[in-house]
Scaffold this motif. Structure first.
Motif, PDB file in Angstrom:
ATOM      1  N   TYR A 273      45.990  59.745  22.156  1.00  0.00           N
ATOM      2  CA  TYR A 273      46.637  60.817  21.580  1.00  0.00           C
ATOM      3  C   TYR A 273      45.904  61.634  20.705  1.00  0.00           C
ATOM      4  O   TYR A 273      45.444  61.129  19.684  1.00  0.00           O
ATOM      5  CB  TYR A 273      47.706  60.088  20.605  1.00  0.00           C
ATOM      6  CG  TYR A 273      48.824  59.027  21.538  1.00  0.00           C
ATOM      7  CD1 TYR A 273      48.497  57.835  21.427  1.00  0.00           C
ATOM      8  CD2 TYR A 273      49.571  59.738  22.414  1.00  0.00           C
ATOM      9  CE1 TYR A 273      49.318  56.933  22.264  1.00  0.00           C
ATOM     10  CE2 TYR A 273      50.302  58.841  23.113  1.00  0.00           C
ATOM     11  CZ  TYR A 273      50.279  57.516  23.012  1.00  0.00           C
ATOM     12  OH  TYR A 273      51.062  56.668  23.745  1.00  0.00           O
ATOM     13  N   PRO A 274      45.478  63.012  20.706  1.00  0.00           N
ATOM     14  CA  PRO A 274      44.856  63.824  20.002  1.00  0.00           C
ATOM     15  C   PRO A 274      45.377  63.987  18.735  1.00  0.00           C
ATOM     16  O   PRO A 274      44.817  64.327  17.564  1.00  0.00           O
ATOM     17  CB  PRO A 274      44.472  64.991  20.674  1.00  0.00           C
ATOM     18  CG  PRO A 274      45.563  65.038  21.680  1.00  0.00           C
ATOM     19  CD  PRO A 274      46.054  63.527  21.981  1.00  0.00           C
ATOM     20  N   THR A 275      46.846  64.057  18.640  1.00  0.00           N
ATOM     21  CA  THR A 275      47.505  64.049  17.362  1.00  0.00           C
ATOM     22  C   THR A 275      48.531  63.296  17.317  1.00  0.00           C
ATOM     23  O   THR A 275      48.949  62.701  18.177  1.00  0.00           O
ATOM     24  CB  THR A 275      48.185  65.715  17.391  1.00  0.00           C
ATOM     25  OG1 THR A 275      49.068  65.865  18.600  1.00  0.00           O
ATOM     26  CG2 THR A 275      47.149  66.827  17.603  1.00  0.00           C
ATOM     27  N   PRO A 276      48.979  62.851  15.933  1.00  0.00           N
ATOM     28  CA  PRO A 276      50.051  61.831  15.882  1.00  0.00           C
ATOM     29  C   PRO A 276      51.275  62.105  16.610  1.00  0.00           C
ATOM     30  O   PRO A 276      51.774  63.237  16.630  1.00  0.00           O
ATOM     31  CB  PRO A 276      50.160  61.787  14.238  1.00  0.00           C
ATOM     32  CG  PRO A 276      48.778  62.492  13.732  1.00  0.00           C
ATOM     33  CD  PRO A 276      48.517  63.427  14.757  1.00  0.00           C
ATOM     34  N   ASP A 277      51.894  61.069  17.133  1.00  0.00           N
ATOM     35  CA  ASP A 277      53.178  61.301  17.692  1.00  0.00           C
ATOM     36  C   ASP A 277      54.139  60.457  16.884  1.00  0.00           C
ATOM     37  O   ASP A 277      54.021  59.189  16.532  1.00  0.00           O
ATOM     38  CB  ASP A 277      53.135  60.589  19.154  1.00  0.00           C
ATOM     39  CG  ASP A 277      54.337  61.007  19.948  1.00  0.00           C
ATOM     40  OD1 ASP A 277      55.447  61.398  19.282  1.00  0.00           O
ATOM     41  OD2 ASP A 277      54.384  60.472  21.138  1.00  0.00           O
ATOM     42  N   PRO A 278      55.204  61.381  16.447  1.00  0.00           N
ATOM     43  CA  PRO A 278      56.130  60.536  15.332  1.00  0.00           C
ATOM     44  C   PRO A 278      56.666  59.454  16.118  1.00  0.00           C
ATOM     45  O   PRO A 278      57.288  58.683  15.068  1.00  0.00           O
ATOM     46  CB  PRO A 278      56.939  61.786  15.184  1.00  0.00           C
ATOM     47  CG  PRO A 278      56.435  63.060  15.416  1.00  0.00           C
ATOM     48  CD  PRO A 278      55.597  62.594  16.561  1.00  0.00           C
ATOM     49  N   ALA A 279      56.682  59.081  17.350  1.00  0.00           N
ATOM     50  CA  ALA A 279      57.553  57.956  18.027  1.00  0.00           C
ATOM     51  C   ALA A 279      56.512  56.870  17.947  1.00  0.00           C
ATOM     52  O   ALA A 279      56.940  55.770  18.263  1.00  0.00           O
ATOM     53  CB  ALA A 279      57.923  58.378  19.707  1.00  0.00           C
ATOM     54  N   LEU A 280      55.338  56.826  17.620  1.00  0.00           N
ATOM     55  CA  LEU A 280      54.285  55.864  17.833  1.00  0.00           C
ATOM     56  C   LEU A 280      54.784  54.993  16.495  1.00  0.00           C
ATOM     57  O   LEU A 280      55.391  55.028  15.369  1.00  0.00           O
ATOM     58  CB  LEU A 280      53.193  56.183  17.439  1.00  0.00           C
ATOM     59  CG  LEU A 280      52.418  56.871  18.669  1.00  0.00           C
ATOM     60  CD1 LEU A 280      50.988  57.466  18.274  1.00  0.00           C
ATOM     61  CD2 LEU A 280      52.230  55.913  19.860  1.00  0.00           C
ATOM     62  N   GLU A 281      54.485  53.586  16.737  1.00  0.00           N
ATOM     63  CA  GLU A 281      55.062  52.577  15.955  1.00  0.00           C
ATOM     64  C   GLU A 281      54.102  52.441  14.657  1.00  0.00           C
ATOM     65  O   GLU A 281      52.886  52.513  14.502  1.00  0.00           O
ATOM     66  CB  GLU A 281      54.846  51.086  16.598  1.00  0.00           C
ATOM     67  CG  GLU A 281      55.267  49.978  15.674  1.00  0.00           C
ATOM     68  CD  GLU A 281      56.802  50.110  15.268  1.00  0.00           C
ATOM     69  OE1 GLU A 281      57.123  49.633  14.226  1.00  0.00           O
ATOM     70  OE2 GLU A 281      57.625  50.370  16.065  1.00  0.00           O
ATOM     71  N   SER A 282      54.811  52.653  13.463  1.00  0.00           N
ATOM     72  CA  SER A 282      54.174  52.787  12.017  1.00  0.00           C
ATOM     73  C   SER A 282      54.162  51.311  11.597  1.00  0.00           C
ATOM     74  O   SER A 282      53.545  51.257  10.389  1.00  0.00           O
ATOM     75  CB  SER A 282      54.632  53.830  11.466  1.00  0.00           C
ATOM     76  OG  SER A 282      56.086  53.827  11.132  1.00  0.00           O
ATOM     77  N   THR A 283      54.983  50.586  11.897  1.00  0.00           N
ATOM     78  CA  THR A 283      54.953  49.116  11.206  1.00  0.00           C
ATOM     79  C   THR A 283      54.139  47.937  11.739  1.00  0.00           C
ATOM     80  O   THR A 283      54.354  47.824  12.990  1.00  0.00           O
ATOM     81  CB  THR A 283      56.330  48.780  11.119  1.00  0.00           C
ATOM     82  OG1 THR A 283      57.091  49.607  10.380  1.00  0.00           O
ATOM     83  CG2 THR A 283      56.757  47.457  10.206  1.00  0.00           C
ATOM     84  N   PRO A 284      53.299  47.311  11.081  1.00  0.00           N
ATOM     85  CA  PRO A 284      52.858  46.066  11.671  1.00  0.00           C
ATOM     86  C   PRO A 284      53.650  45.103  12.593  1.00  0.00           C
ATOM     87  O   PRO A 284      54.809  44.905  11.824  1.00  0.00           O
ATOM     88  CB  PRO A 284      51.806  45.553  10.662  1.00  0.00           C
ATOM     89  CG  PRO A 284      51.963  46.427   9.645  1.00  0.00           C
ATOM     90  CD  PRO A 284      53.347  47.347   9.609  1.00  0.00           C
ATOM     91  N   THR A 285      53.271  44.604  13.722  1.00  0.00           N
ATOM     92  CA  THR A 285      54.009  43.902  14.360  1.00  0.00           C
ATOM     93  C   THR A 285      53.916  42.467  13.966  1.00  0.00           C
ATOM     94  O   THR A 285      55.034  41.291  14.012  1.00  0.00           O
ATOM     95  CB  THR A 285      53.812  43.834  15.786  1.00  0.00           C
ATOM     96  OG1 THR A 285      52.213  43.622  16.009  1.00  0.00           O
ATOM     97  CG2 THR A 285      53.890  45.067  16.626  1.00  0.00           C
ATOM     98  N   VAL A 286      52.846  42.105  13.246  1.00  0.00           N
ATOM     99  CA  VAL A 286      52.594  40.992  12.533  1.00  0.00           C
ATOM    100  C   VAL A 286      52.279  41.253  11.113  1.00  0.00           C
ATOM    101  O   VAL A 286      51.481  42.111  10.784  1.00  0.00           O
ATOM    102  CB  VAL A 286      51.266  40.077  13.016  1.00  0.00           C
ATOM    103  CG1 VAL A 286      51.014  38.812  12.413  1.00  0.00           C
ATOM    104  CG2 VAL A 286      51.617  39.879  14.612  1.00  0.00           C
ATOM    105  N   GLU A 287      53.045  40.414  10.297  1.00  0.00           N
ATOM    106  CA  GLU A 287      52.589  40.724   8.604  1.00  0.00           C
ATOM    107  C   GLU A 287      51.353  40.259   8.513  1.00  0.00           C
ATOM    108  O   GLU A 287      50.678  39.272   8.641  1.00  0.00           O
ATOM    109  CB  GLU A 287      53.515  39.700   8.167  1.00  0.00           C
ATOM    110  CG  GLU A 287      53.522  39.858   6.556  1.00  0.00           C
ATOM    111  CD  GLU A 287      54.141  41.139   5.998  1.00  0.00           C
ATOM    112  OE1 GLU A 287      53.960  41.580   4.864  1.00  0.00           O
ATOM    113  OE2 GLU A 287      54.907  41.883   6.781  1.00  0.00           O
ATOM    114  N   PRO A 288      50.584  41.212   7.864  1.00  0.00           N
ATOM    115  CA  PRO A 288      48.973  41.070   7.396  1.00  0.00           C
ATOM    116  C   PRO A 288      48.975  40.098   6.295  1.00  0.00           C
ATOM    117  O   PRO A 288      49.911  39.964   5.452  1.00  0.00           O
ATOM    118  CB  PRO A 288      48.613  42.508   6.843  1.00  0.00           C
ATOM    119  CG  PRO A 288      49.629  43.407   7.424  1.00  0.00           C
ATOM    120  CD  PRO A 288      50.850  42.761   7.622  1.00  0.00           C
ATOM    121  N   THR A 289      48.058  39.286   6.418  1.00  0.00           N
ATOM    122  CA  THR A 289      47.758  38.012   5.351  1.00  0.00           C
ATOM    123  C   THR A 289      46.803  38.305   4.240  1.00  0.00           C
ATOM    124  O   THR A 289      46.860  37.614   3.345  1.00  0.00           O
ATOM    125  CB  THR A 289      47.246  36.913   6.100  1.00  0.00           C
ATOM    126  OG1 THR A 289      45.733  37.187   6.782  1.00  0.00           O
ATOM    127  CG2 THR A 289      48.062  36.183   7.369  1.00  0.00           C
TER     128      THR A 289
END
Length: 573
Positions: free
Chosen positions: A147-163
């Motif tokens: 993706y050369p430019t950000p796609d609004p449809a891309l997932e922006s929330t981490p799938t795993v909670e960062p520790t």
């Protein structure tokens, strides 16, 4: 015949003073003609010269005004930044609850502007990824992001909670695409007000490296001190940090996590105004809260980084509202009025000295002239080396010092007169008068300097100029007394005009109550008869004395009690 020891000491003192004066003028001449950094006129402060005004506005998450405590802390740190740049007599104040106004004398150079305008809170973030601005982000699968430019449809929330702050789980597909499209040179990409609890995409100050950073784990308020110096083992320039107690514990945990990790996950970035100042790798576990940053530093770059880390601990983020050139609030007219007032005071001191002390008054005037010359050249050198600027308050300090200096002369000359009243010679009175007067002078000047130091430390910035010039002139006053006033009096005491007690010398025997009879000799003052009987008896004694022959006078003197003279036909007592 060889000169006496006091005369030799006097000439040595005057030679030393002449040497000191020549050295001071030589130092300033180097600054003017070699380094092109000094001048032959003192630097003027904001109230006399005008300068640059920069207004900073506090940025808060909800748009409300910050607390007074936060604003006062920010003012203190920004003033430290200005002082670190060598600018004197700067004025840093709050305005309207959320603005800070910085006023700098003269035209602010680019380095000073950057110090002040880089006023966002210093942040410490773990490095999640770094690369060249022209390089695509490479994911875990080893392939470039499509993706050369950000796609609004891309997932922006981490799938795993960062520790923790350096957990790769922070890097989401949306963050990857945003990193790829991020342009360091685009002014629209302003990372200054990024959230502290989320990852940050930013670049270094030069735009040569692009980063993905984790959330803020420490801020600049945890840094107690930052200094630059040479490392003893490697001989390289390093930046030494010192954290407070809470920062020491947090940084120790971070160092344990980052040490030994795969690059760039072993790096920790220092972020100021949203841009990375430096991102060193963690080369050990640091539990004492005193890490050092090494690299390809020079003495200058190490000092700049140390200042940025030390003075970046603002409790708030700020945005520059305006940066303008302002005119002098008082201007040259007020400066001229102040100088005229000083000249009037100097003239009054000179007139008083000549009336009371006759020719000794010229010694006072000459001492004040020498003091003025040394003070002037010191102001020139301090303006060059320390950034000192003369304000109207400083001019007031110079004027007040004239009175303090004249007071010291009075103490010295009155002490000499007291010694003369006790029957001492001029030369003896000068030496003994100095040995006793200097104690009083030293105590008085010590109190003046102590008052100036306390005033400089505790007073507002607008009064510091008064305290500084007062302390400077007091110290110079003591130097003038030792190297000029007393040596000149030692030499004058051996001239015929002063040693004979001339009425215009200021050491007139009749006026002082002790009659001068010859070199190193005095006779007691004549007691004037008060009653009529005493006057008649005095006249009778005088008439009898006039009628005595020379032989009768010698005989009378030989019979005086305590005399060892003998006359013919008498036994020796």
């Amino acid at each position: 015949m060889a000169a006496s020891t006091p005369v030799r000491r006097a000439w040595r003192a005057l030679t030393g003073l002449l040497t000191i004066t020549a050295v001071l003028f030589g130092i300033n001449a180097l600054g003017v003609y070699v380094f092109n950094a000094s001048s032959w006129t003192p630097e003027l402060a904001l109230d006399l010269q005008g300068g640059t005004q920069i207004i900073l506005e506090a940025q808060t998450a909800d748009g409300t005004n910050p607390s007074a405590e936060q604003m006062n802390q920010a003012v203190t740190i920004i003033r430290q930044r200005v002082d670190a740049s060598g600018v004197g007599e700067a004025d840093v104040t709050t305005e309207g609850g959320k603005n800070i106004v910085v006023q700098i004398p003269g035209q602010a150079d680019e380095e000073t502007r950057q110090r002040i305008e880089a006023s966002a809170q210093l942040q410490l973030r773990a490095v999640l990824y770094s690369g060249s601005p022209a390089t695509s982000f490479v994911g875990d699968d080893g392939e470039s992001t499509p993706y050369p430019t950000p796609d609004p449809a891309l997932e922006s929330t981490p799938t795993v909670e960062p520790t923790n702050g350096s957990d790769p789980a922070w890097i989401t597909p949306a963050l990857q695409a945003e990193f790829l499209a991020y342009n360091c040179a685009d002014p629209a990409n302003d990372p200054a007000n990024a959230p502290t609890d989320e990852p940050l995409i930013t670049c270094d100050a030069n735009g040569t490296v692009k980063y993905i950073l984790g959330p803020v784990e420490l801020d600049g308020s945890s840094i107690v001190d930052a200094t630059s110096g040479l490392e003893q083992t490697s001989g390289q320039w390093v930046v030494n940090l010192r954290f407070d107690e809470a920062g020491t514990e947090t940084f120790g945990q971070i160092s344990q996590r980052l040490y030994g990790a795969t690059p760039p996950l072993n790096q920790f970035a220092f972020v100021l105004d949203g841009y990375v100042l430096t991102a060193p790798s963690m080369n050990g576990v640091i539990l004492d809260g005193q890490p050092s940053i090494s690299g390809t530093f020079t003495q200058e770059t190490a000092k700049v980084l140390a200042d940025q880390l030390k003075y970046g601990a603002l409790p708030l983020s700020f945005a520059v509202v305006s940066s303008d050139t302002i005119s002098a609030t008082l201007g040259s007219q007020q400066l001229q009025i102040g100088l005229i007032a000083g000249l009037i005071g100097l003239a009054l001191v000179a007139i008083y000295s000549l009336i009371v002390y006759r020719a000794l008054g010229f010694v006072i005037i000459a001492s004040l002239v020498v003091m003025a010359v040394l003070t002037y050249v010191m102001l020139l050198i301090l303006g060059w080396r320390m950034g000192f600027r003369l304000s109207l308050a400083g001019v007031a300090g110079l004027i007040v010092s004239i009175g303090f200096t004249a007071d010291s002369f009075i103490v010295y000359f009155e002490r000499i007169r007291d010694e003369l009243r006790d029957g001492k010679s001029i030369t003896g009175a000068v030496e003994d008068g100095w040995s006793r007067a200097k104690r009083t002078i030293y105590i008085s000047k010590s109190i003046n300097i102590l008052a100036a130091v306390v005033l400089y430390i505790l007073a507002d910035a607008t009064v510091k100029g008064f305290a500084f010039t007062l302390g400077l002139t007091t110290a110079i006053d003591v130097l003038i007394f030792i190297l000029f006033t007393h040596p000149v009096m030692q030499l004058l005491a051996r001239t015929r005009f002063f040693s004979s007690g001339h009425p215009l010398s200021g050491l007139d025997p009749d006026a002082l109550g002790a009659v001068y009879r010859g070199r190193a000799q005095f006779r007691a003052p004549v007691v004037t008869p008060k009653t009529a009987a005493e006057k008649r008896a005095s006249r009778s004694r005088g008439e009898a004395a006039r009628r005595q022959t020379i032989a009768e006078r010698k005989l009378a003197e030989s019979r005086t009690p305590g005399s060892t003279q003998t006359t013919e036909g008498e036994d020796t007592p």
